[in-house]
Design an enzyme around this catalytic site. Structure first.
Site: not given
Ligand code: 9MJ
Length: 687
Positions: A128, A437, A443, A326, A422, A126, A419, A235, A130
């Site tokens: 991830k 300092c 100070c 990541k 002071c 999937e 510093c 989502y 943010d």
């Molecule tokens: C996000 N942030 O899109 C999980 N996540 O699965 C997806 N986070 C997740 N899965 C288990 N797609 C813990 C967090």
């Protein structure tokens, strides 16, 4: 699995025709909403939708006994809270283990191969997202409540705001179990974010740094009508607590079920085979990333077969069966315009690079810490250098390296002799990277930081005394020493910027309340160098009173397990200083009342427990406890909780993200347990 209709009929006393009409209207509008927001495929024109919606509003206005709790009309918000309730998660909301490199993905795969004994493992992959993790609970198919992830063990109840998210079903579609908790991410699409900021700019309101902050800020709005105006999306990606739900065989099928209940799931979900499949997915998504409608900071790989997920289980705070791969932190170029020196509460001077403002990961950055002079030397950084900047851990801006090829004027960064606040002499002790300092309370730089520390949550806990207020109080010579806080008056506070009558009264109350303080908090608050929260607690418990600590000699101090040689020296040095003694006398004279701890009642401890008289180090973070709670729990069982790992350590309890302490424990061969081992031990000994 039950249907909803009978439940509502029971509650409503409108005629069956009216009830049915209301029910039909709600369902129709829900369906149009679903097609519009979730499927991005409108079934009717905006005008048709509006007319229908208006009909529903009128119907509910004239029939007060209709059950409107899950009506689409609730999506505009209404509840205004004074604060959020904190709710325990029924099932802890785990985080994910992170990996950044191909090697880490291979190691993840290898571990699973070894644990399961299976080759060619299948994964569900999937993007991830943010945003902000959320948990939404459905009772008999109806949205019951929603909670933020918080610390994983408990979060804030944000039901009113989540109801306003247009693609969150208020009522589950199709067959549903008795109880189901859906988990997912709340985000704002890139395009919606741009429009949101444009609108804010036009109205001269605050613009958001990035979609993530905008989503998080919107979900944490106390006024749900404001949240309703933000283009939030949710989502789904998993489930939590459930009752009467038969789990499908695979993660992929689970996602299809979540979709069938009416949730949006990411379009880019795939199942792949083996490590090559994972890396292939990464390549593909890295290319697609910029064209996606939402920000992603990586990918999530989940073992597809749910029976295998159960088999491999969890480590500390994350499932062993999943990995967040990541994307590397965004690195950008900027220029060091200047270097300033910031003063900490102990006088430590930290060089800070002032940068030409630059957007990094959606946030404007104009300052970056350079840590200390050794670091500057190691990285070979000069003023006016073009440099690479990134946000360490995606948060703290740091200078990665200079681009030496562009260097023309190279102005050396030099530690000032005096510093900058002071003008006291700066001393650099041999063998220490830090420069300090020597101005102490003279100070204003140090004073500001010391007062902030004194008032902080784990010290005197003065709620409402924020940094900006402390800075003004010190700058205007109203507060020179901590006891001055106890002589503030309403007119004095009200003349400060951002302080109205109400907030000034509240602050005075908080200051008054802080006067009754435990010995441990007081010791921590007065800011003896190197004496943190844990050692302050140890001192309090072992000596029992302030005067006993003041009288303790070097040997008595180092006899305490948590107190090392340097700490003992610092404590003695602290009391030798006339100004420090005076500071404490003045605090006591201003009404600070120290509550001495009761000596731990050792005789009440069941000595037959595995922690009794053991020296324990707790590191990392935990699902079921905060670290402080764990310390308290283990101390009550007779354990000595200390900060650093040595040969004397009997046991290390390693939570998630345990770092150097864990490594050291491994190197020294110290007994290590994770959170699930700990819970088992506590259970086994009925503790
Ligand atoms: C996000 N942030 O899109 C999980 N996540 O699965 C997806 N986070 C997740 N899965 C288990 N797609 C813990 C967090």
């Amino acid at each position: 699995m039950k249907k909803l209709a009978q439940d509502i009929i029971k509650q409503s006393s409108s005629s069956p025709e009216i009830y049915q009409h209301h029910q039909k209207l709600c369902q129709k509008i829900d369906r149009y909403n679903y097609y519009y927001y979730t499927l991005d495929n409108p079934l009717v024109s905006d005008a048709q939708y509006d007319a229908l919606y208006q009909q529903l509003v009128e119907l509910e206005k004239t029939h007060h006994d209709l059950d409107t709790s899950n009506s689409p009309t609730t999506r505009v918000g209404g509840d205004v809270l004074s604060k959020f309730n904190v709710i325990n998660h029924k099932v802890p909301m785990l985080s994910l283990s992170n990996g950044f490199t191909e090697e880490e993905v291979k190691a993840f795969y290898k571990r699973l191969y070894e644990l399961t004994g299976q080759e060619n493992l299948l994964f569900e992959c999937e993007p991830k997202l943010d945003g902000l993790a959320i948990s939404i609970h459905y009772e008999r198919g109806k949205l019951s409540y929603a909670v933020t992830r918080g610390d994983g063990a408990q979060g804030e109840e944000v039901t009113a705001n989540v109801r306003t998210i247009r693609n969150v079903p208020l009522v589950l579609q199709g067959d549903y179990p008795e109880y189901i908790e859906i988990r997912g991410e709340v985000i704002i699409n890139k395009q919606d974010f741009l429009m949101l900021n444009k609108r804010a700019e036009k109205r001269q309101e605050k613009v958001f740094a990035n979609p993530r902050n905008a989503a998080a800020g919107s979900i944490r709005q106390l006024d749900s009508r404001i949240a309703a105006k933000r283009p939030l999306r949710m989502y789904g990606y998993g489930i939590g607590a459930n009752q009467g739900f038969i789990l499908p065989r695979t993660q992929f099928e689970l996602m299809q079920q979540i979709k069938a209940w009416g949730f949006q799931i990411a379009d880019e979900i795939e199942t792949v085979k083996g490590v090559d499949g994972l890396l292939g997915y990464y390549q593909k998504m890295a290319h697609l990333r910029a064209d996606l409608s939402y920000d992603i900071d990586g990918l999530v790989y989940k073992l597809n077969e749910i029976a295998l997920q159960d088999e491999v289980g969890f480590i500390a705070r994350a499932p062993r069966w999943a990995l967040a791969h990541k994307f590397p932190a965004e690195e950008v170029e900027s220029e060091i315009v200047n270097v300033d020196f910031q003063i900490g509460r102990t006088g430590a001077i930290t060089p800070v690079a002032r940068l030409k403002p630059v957007a990094v990961g959606g946030v404007m950055v104009s300052n970056a810490t350079l840590h200390n002079m050794d670091e500057i030397k190691r990285k070979d950084i000069y003023i006016h250098d073009r440099v690479i900047v990134r946000r360490a851990g995606d948060v703290i801006p740091e200078v990665v390296r200079p681009l030496v090829q562009y260097r023309t004027v190279a102005q050396k960064i030099e530690m000032p002799k005096h510093c900058p606040v002071c003008h006291s002499v700066i001393e650099v002790l041999k063998d220490q990277a830090v420069a300090r300092c020597t101005g102490d309370w003279f100070c204003k730089g140090q004073t500001k930081e010391r007062i902030k520390h004194f008032a902080s949550r784990k010290a005197m806990d003065i709620d409402g005394l924020g940094d900006k207020i402390v800075e003004q109080l010190v700058e205007r010579d109203i507060v020179k020493l901590p006891h001055d806080l106890y002589h503030l008056s309403l007119p004095v506070l009200m003349q400060l910027e951002r302080m109205g009558r109400k907030s000034s009264i509240n602050l005075l109350q908080a200051i008054e309340q802080s006067k009754n303080v435990s010995l441990a908090r007081f010791i921590f608050a007065i800011g003896i160098r190197d004496i943190g929260e844990v050692s302050a607690k140890s001192l309090a418990e072992n000596f029992g009173s302030l005067s006993a600590i003041q009288k303790a000699d070097y040997n008595a101090l180092i006899d305490i397990h948590d107190i090392g040689e340097v700490m003992a020296y610092n404590i003695i040095h602290f009391w030798q200083n006339h100004e420090n003694r005076q500071m404490i006398d003045k605090l006591l004279a201003s009404g600070v009342n120290i509550i001495n701890p009761e000596k731990p009642k050792v005789h009440e401890i069941n000595v037959d427990n595995p922690f009794y008289q053991k020296t324990v180090v707790i590191t990392g973070s935990f699902v079921d406890y905060t670290r402080d709670e764990l310390k308290e729990k283990l101390s009550s069982l007779g354990a000595k909780c200390v900060n650093s790992v040595s040969k004397k350590t009997d046991m290390v309890i390693a939570g998630e993200k345990a770092g150097s302490k864990l490594q050291k424990a491994q190197a020294l061969g110290v007994f290590i347990i994770d959170e699930s081992n700990l819970l088992t031990m506590l259970k086994e000994f009925d503790l």
